[in-house]
Scaffold this motif. Structure first.
Motif, short mmCIF file in Angstrom:
data_model
loop_
_atom_site.label_atom_id
_atom_site.label_comp_id
_atom_site.label_asym_id
_atom_site.label_seq_id
_atom_site.Cartn_x
_atom_site.Cartn_y
_atom_site.Cartn_z
N GLY A 31 0.82 -1.21 0.00
CA GLY A 31 0.00 0.00 0.00
C GLY A 31 0.86 1.25 0.00
N ARG A 32 0.33 2.30 -0.59
CA ARG A 32 1.04 3.58 -0.65
C ARG A 32 0.05 4.69 -0.37
NH1 ARG A 32 5.59 4.40 -4.00
NH2 ARG A 32 5.53 6.35 -2.88
N PHE A 33 0.54 5.76 0.23
CA PHE A 33 -0.27 6.95 0.46
C PHE A 33 0.14 8.03 -0.52
CE2 PHE A 33 -0.44 4.83 4.60
CZ PHE A 33 -1.79 4.91 4.88
N TYR A 34 -0.84 8.70 -1.07
CA TYR A 34 -0.59 9.82 -1.99
C TYR A 34 -1.44 11.00 -1.55
CZ TYR A 34 1.47 6.25 -4.97
OH TYR A 34 2.24 5.23 -5.47
N VAL A 35 -0.93 12.20 -1.80
CA VAL A 35 -1.65 13.42 -1.48
C VAL A 35 -2.21 14.00 -2.77
CG1 VAL A 35 -1.48 15.74 -0.54
CG2 VAL A 35 -0.17 13.89 0.49
N ILE A 36 -3.50 14.32 -2.75
CA ILE A 36 -4.13 14.93 -3.92
C ILE A 36 -3.78 16.42 -3.92
CG2 ILE A 36 -6.33 15.38 -5.09
CD1 ILE A 36 -5.48 12.39 -4.85
N GLU A 37 -3.19 16.88 -5.02
CA GLU A 37 -2.74 18.27 -5.09
C GLU A 37 -3.58 19.13 -6.03
OE1 GLU A 37 1.49 18.76 -5.51
OE2 GLU A 37 1.87 16.79 -4.61
N THR A 38 -4.44 18.52 -6.84
CA THR A 38 -5.24 19.29 -7.80
C THR A 38 -6.72 18.99 -7.59
OG1 THR A 38 -5.26 17.59 -9.52
CG2 THR A 38 -3.36 19.09 -9.49
N ASP A 39 -7.56 19.68 -8.34
CA ASP A 39 -9.00 19.53 -8.21
C ASP A 39 -9.62 18.63 -9.27
OD1 ASP A 39 -9.19 21.17 -5.96
OD2 ASP A 39 -9.30 22.99 -7.18
N SER A 40 -8.81 17.84 -9.99
CA SER A 40 -9.36 17.04 -11.08
C SER A 40 -10.29 15.92 -10.58
CB SER A 40 -8.25 16.44 -11.94
OG SER A 40 -7.50 15.50 -11.21
N MET A 41 -10.19 15.58 -9.28
CA MET A 41 -11.06 14.56 -8.69
C MET A 41 -11.84 15.15 -7.52
SD MET A 41 -10.72 11.72 -10.38
CE MET A 41 -11.32 10.46 -9.27
N GLN A 42 -12.19 16.41 -7.61
CA GLN A 42 -12.77 17.20 -6.53
C GLN A 42 -13.93 16.52 -5.81
OE1 GLN A 42 -11.62 20.13 -5.34
NE2 GLN A 42 -13.24 20.24 -3.84
N ASN A 43 -14.87 15.94 -6.54
CA ASN A 43 -16.04 15.34 -5.89
C ASN A 43 -15.71 14.11 -5.06
OD1 ASN A 43 -17.84 17.24 -6.83
ND2 ASN A 43 -18.29 16.10 -8.68
N THR A 44 -14.70 13.35 -5.49
CA THR A 44 -14.34 12.12 -4.79
C THR A 44 -13.20 12.36 -3.80
OG1 THR A 44 -14.92 10.91 -6.79
CG2 THR A 44 -13.73 9.70 -5.10
N TYR A 45 -12.14 12.96 -4.26
CA TYR A 45 -10.96 13.23 -3.45
C TYR A 45 -10.51 14.67 -3.67
CZ TYR A 45 -10.67 8.12 -3.17
OH TYR A 45 -10.95 6.80 -2.97
N PRO A 46 -11.01 15.62 -2.87
CA PRO A 46 -10.62 17.02 -3.04
C PRO A 46 -9.12 17.22 -2.78
CG PRO A 46 -12.47 16.81 -1.52
CD PRO A 46 -11.97 15.43 -1.80
N ALA A 47 -8.59 18.32 -3.28
CA ALA A 47 -7.19 18.65 -3.03
C ALA A 47 -6.94 18.65 -1.53
CB ALA A 47 -6.85 20.00 -3.64
N GLY A 48 -5.80 18.10 -1.13
CA GLY A 48 -5.46 18.01 0.29
C GLY A 48 -5.86 16.70 0.93
N THR A 49 -6.49 15.80 0.15
CA THR A 49 -6.89 14.50 0.69
C THR A 49 -5.70 13.54 0.64
OG1 THR A 49 -9.15 14.83 -0.07
CG2 THR A 49 -8.49 12.56 0.40
N LEU A 50 -5.52 12.77 1.71
CA LEU A 50 -4.52 11.71 1.73
C LEU A 50 -5.23 10.43 1.29
CD1 LEU A 50 -1.57 11.01 2.60
CD2 LEU A 50 -2.56 10.23 4.75
N VAL A 51 -4.75 9.83 0.20
CA VAL A 51 -5.41 8.66 -0.39
C VAL A 51 -4.53 7.42 -0.23
CG1 VAL A 51 -6.31 7.66 -2.53
CG2 VAL A 51 -6.64 10.08 -2.06
N LEU A 52 -5.15 6.34 0.20
CA LEU A 52 -4.46 5.05 0.30
C LEU A 52 -4.75 4.25 -0.96
CD1 LEU A 52 -2.97 2.70 1.77
CD2 LEU A 52 -5.21 2.09 2.71
N THR A 53 -3.70 3.76 -1.60
CA THR A 53 -3.88 2.88 -2.75
C THR A 53 -3.22 1.55 -2.43
OG1 THR A 53 -1.85 3.57 -3.88
CG2 THR A 53 -3.84 4.80 -4.37
N LEU A 54 -3.82 0.49 -2.95
CA LEU A 54 -3.28 -0.86 -2.78
C LEU A 54 -2.91 -1.42 -4.14
CD1 LEU A 54 -5.76 -2.30 -0.12
CD2 LEU A 54 -3.43 -1.45 0.24
N PRO A 55 -1.93 -2.32 -4.19
CA PRO A 55 -1.54 -2.92 -5.47
C PRO A 55 -2.73 -3.62 -6.11
CG PRO A 55 0.01 -3.51 -3.74
CD PRO A 55 -1.14 -2.83 -3.07
#
Length: 165
Positions: A31-55
């Motif tokens: 798993g990896r954590f990523y920070v959303i820096e733009t508004d391209s996914m605003q409705n789901t993951y707004p800028a500033g959201t910490l997102v967990l992704t799994l392989p």
């Protein structure tokens, strides 16, 4: 009152321990954590959201899944799958707030993972710590907290030994 504080402290310690174990397990499983820096996914993951992704195996991705991938310019992007082209081993992706699909397809080998959850605003802390002044402040806070815990622990052990003897 002291008993309530002691119990609530133990509960908090247990919760922090469980969160720590969960994070370590997720990272150990890829798993990896990523920070959303733009508004391209605003409705789901707004800028500033910490997102967990799994392989993930890219051929198992479905339309609507949110994936992280690396572009040819070595930029990490998080967008939604619009189409999975199994024959050519590539994905067509699009940011939720974008009008059109991404200009370049995402080849399977560039897929980093599938987003499973996000924590609003927590990524803003990471963005803040990227600044050198904030790093120094964070380091000072961490060192201060470690010293506090060390000193508190020493005094607690001494006090307990005195009570026990």
């Amino acid at each position: 009152m002291k008993k309530i504080l002691r119990i609530s402290g133990r509960v908090l310690d247990a919760l922090l321990l469980l969160v720590g174990i969960a994070v370590i397990a997720l990272l150990a499983s890829g798993g990896r954590f990523y920070v959303i820096e733009t508004d391209s996914m605003q409705n789901t993951y707004p800028a500033g959201t910490l997102v967990l992704t799994l392989p993930v195996t890219p051929s198992e991705l479905e339309t609507g899944d949110v994936v992280t991938f690396i572009t040819s310019g070595d930029v990490i992007v998080l967008h939604r799958v619009v189409q999975n082209n199994f024959a050519q081993a590539l994905l067509i992706t699009k940011g939720d707030e974008n009008d059109t699909v991404d200009a370049s397809p995402v080849y399977y080998e560039n897929v980093l993972g599938k987003a499973v959850c996000g924590i609003l605003h927590l990524g803003n802390l990471e963005l803040l710590f990227r600044k050198s002044g904030a790093r120094i402040a964070a380091l000072c806070v961490l060192v201060g907290a470690a010293l506090y815990l060390l000193i508190y622990g020493i005094f607690y052990i001494r006090q307990k030994r005195r009570r026990d003897s």
